[in-house]
Design an enzyme around this catalytic site. Structure first.
Site, PDB file in Angstrom:
ATOM      1  N   TYR A 135       0.961  -0.631   0.119  1.00 43.83           N
ATOM      2  CA  TYR A 135       0.231  -0.086   0.099  1.00 43.83           C
ATOM      3  C   TYR A 135       1.096   0.959  -0.102  1.00 43.83           C
ATOM      4  O   TYR A 135       1.555   2.033   1.302  1.00 43.83           O
ATOM      5  CB  TYR A 135      -0.965  -0.096   1.301  1.00 43.83           C
ATOM      6  CG  TYR A 135      -1.711   0.719   1.346  1.00 43.83           C
ATOM      7  CD1 TYR A 135      -2.131   1.496   0.329  1.00 43.83           C
ATOM      8  CD2 TYR A 135      -2.587   1.265   2.301  1.00 43.83           C
ATOM      9  CE1 TYR A 135      -3.552   2.879   0.295  1.00 43.83           C
ATOM     10  CE2 TYR A 135      -4.103   1.773   2.689  1.00 43.83           C
ATOM     11  CZ  TYR A 135      -4.178   3.177   1.590  1.00 43.83           C
ATOM     12  OH  TYR A 135      -4.704   4.233   1.577  1.00 43.83           O
ATOM     13  N   LYS A 163      -0.464  -1.489  -4.107  1.00 45.24           N
ATOM     14  CA  LYS A 163      -1.434  -0.499  -4.956  1.00 45.24           C
ATOM     15  C   LYS A 163      -0.940   1.046  -4.713  1.00 45.24           C
ATOM     16  O   LYS A 163      -0.575   1.467  -3.761  1.00 45.24           O
ATOM     17  CB  LYS A 163      -2.380  -0.206  -3.724  1.00 45.24           C
ATOM     18  CG  LYS A 163      -3.870   0.940  -3.736  1.00 45.24           C
ATOM     19  CD  LYS A 163      -4.378   0.246  -2.755  1.00 45.24           C
ATOM     20  CE  LYS A 163      -5.504   1.248  -2.227  1.00 45.24           C
ATOM     21  NZ  LYS A 163      -4.953   2.986  -1.855  1.00 45.24           N
TER      22      LYS A 163
END
Length: 297
Positions: A135, A163
């Site tokens: 992330y 991501k």
């Protein structure tokens, strides 16, 4: 990992002022996503205010979501924490309860080095056994993943996707190319930041991690389907239609805006966790106007 492609919808996590999750309100939000066609649900992401919830309340949210989805939609669950051992325990909880994958951000008070982030991720992956998505969220963590670090982590067993925040449209192709050159073939490269996500998908991004889809999955799916059909013009038209909401996301933060949307639509009346305050009335009226204009209310 196929579940980390396509559209991942990120709902808020309704809770009271003491940080106790409201299972009934969470079920209402999840019901809009189950059966909609989203590829996964991003539970306890930044929009899901994972950083403000205790381990027990995170477990309550995941237990509620697993029951509400009943295996019909895979759950990607935020497992970020300040300490590595705490993140390990959260990832172990998610693995043991039945989450499909974890979303791990390098949360820290002291700025971290690349080597510290690498060890943090490698330890959580090794000790939890939960597949992890990197992330990259520098707006909140103040740490940015470069291609070299993503490439190192992509070769750690159990780290299965990344991501990233979607760059400005003119920079997305270069960003994708740099990551593709660094990671093994087939490693999914996904993007957040709804206002640039359409261009990231058109450029070849594998996934859209979407705040708006957490409330309005059909709007996100329409853009994704146009991209998959090779119709970039239609995807851009649909994206442009959402511009009033994107502008509000950028002005006030997507978190505050989606809380206001959920309240205005009567889906739940939770407020964001303090010290985050609900939008002031003038801004709420702008949100209400955008919902009417987009016929989303």
């Amino acid at each position: 990992m196929t579940l980390l492609t396509g559209l991942s919808a990120f709902p808020i996590t309704p809770a009271d002022a003491e940080g106790r999750v409201d299972p009934g309100a969470l079920r209402v939000l999840l019901a809009r996503l189950v059966g909609s066609g989203v590829d996964s649900i991003g539970l306890l992401g930044s929009t899901g205010t994972y950083a403000y919830l205790s381990r027990a309340e995170r477990r309550r949210a995941l237990e509620t979501a697993l029951d509400a989805t009943a295996g019909r939609v895979p759950l990607l669950v935020g497992v970020g924490a300040l300490r590595t051992d705490e993140a390990v325990r959260l990832a172990q909880d998610a693995k043991g309860m039945g989450a499909a994958a974890g979303l791990l951000a390098p949360v820290s008070y002291t700025p971290l080095t690349d080597d510290e982030v690498f060890e943090h991720f490698a330890t959580v992956a090794r000790e939890s056994g939960l597949p992890l998505c990197i992330y990259d969220n520098p707006g909140t963590t103040h740490f940015r993943f470069g291609p070299d670090l993503v490439g190192r982590l992509a070769r750690v067993p159990g780290i299965v996707a990344v991501k990233s925040p979607a760059p400005e449209p003119e920079g997305v192709a270069a960003h994708l190319a740099a990551l593709r050159a660094a990671v093994p073939e087939g490693f999914p490269l996904g993007y957040s930041g709804d206002w640039h996500a359409a261009e990231a998908l058109i450029a070849g991004g594998d996934a859209w991690y979407s705040v708006v889809a957490g409330l309005f999955p059909e709007a996100g799916l329409a853009i994704l389907r146009a991209v998959r059909a090779g119709d970039a013009a239609e995807a851009r038209r649909l994206d442009a239609r959402m511009r009033p909401l994107w502008d509000l996301f950028r002005a006030f933060s997507s978190l505050r805006v989606v809380y206001a949307c959920a309240d205005l639509m009567g889906l739940c009346h939770a407020a964001p966790p303090r010290p985050i305050l609900p939008l002031p009335e003038a801004a709420r009226q702008r949100v209400a106007g955008a919902l009417r204009a987009l016929d989303l209310s």
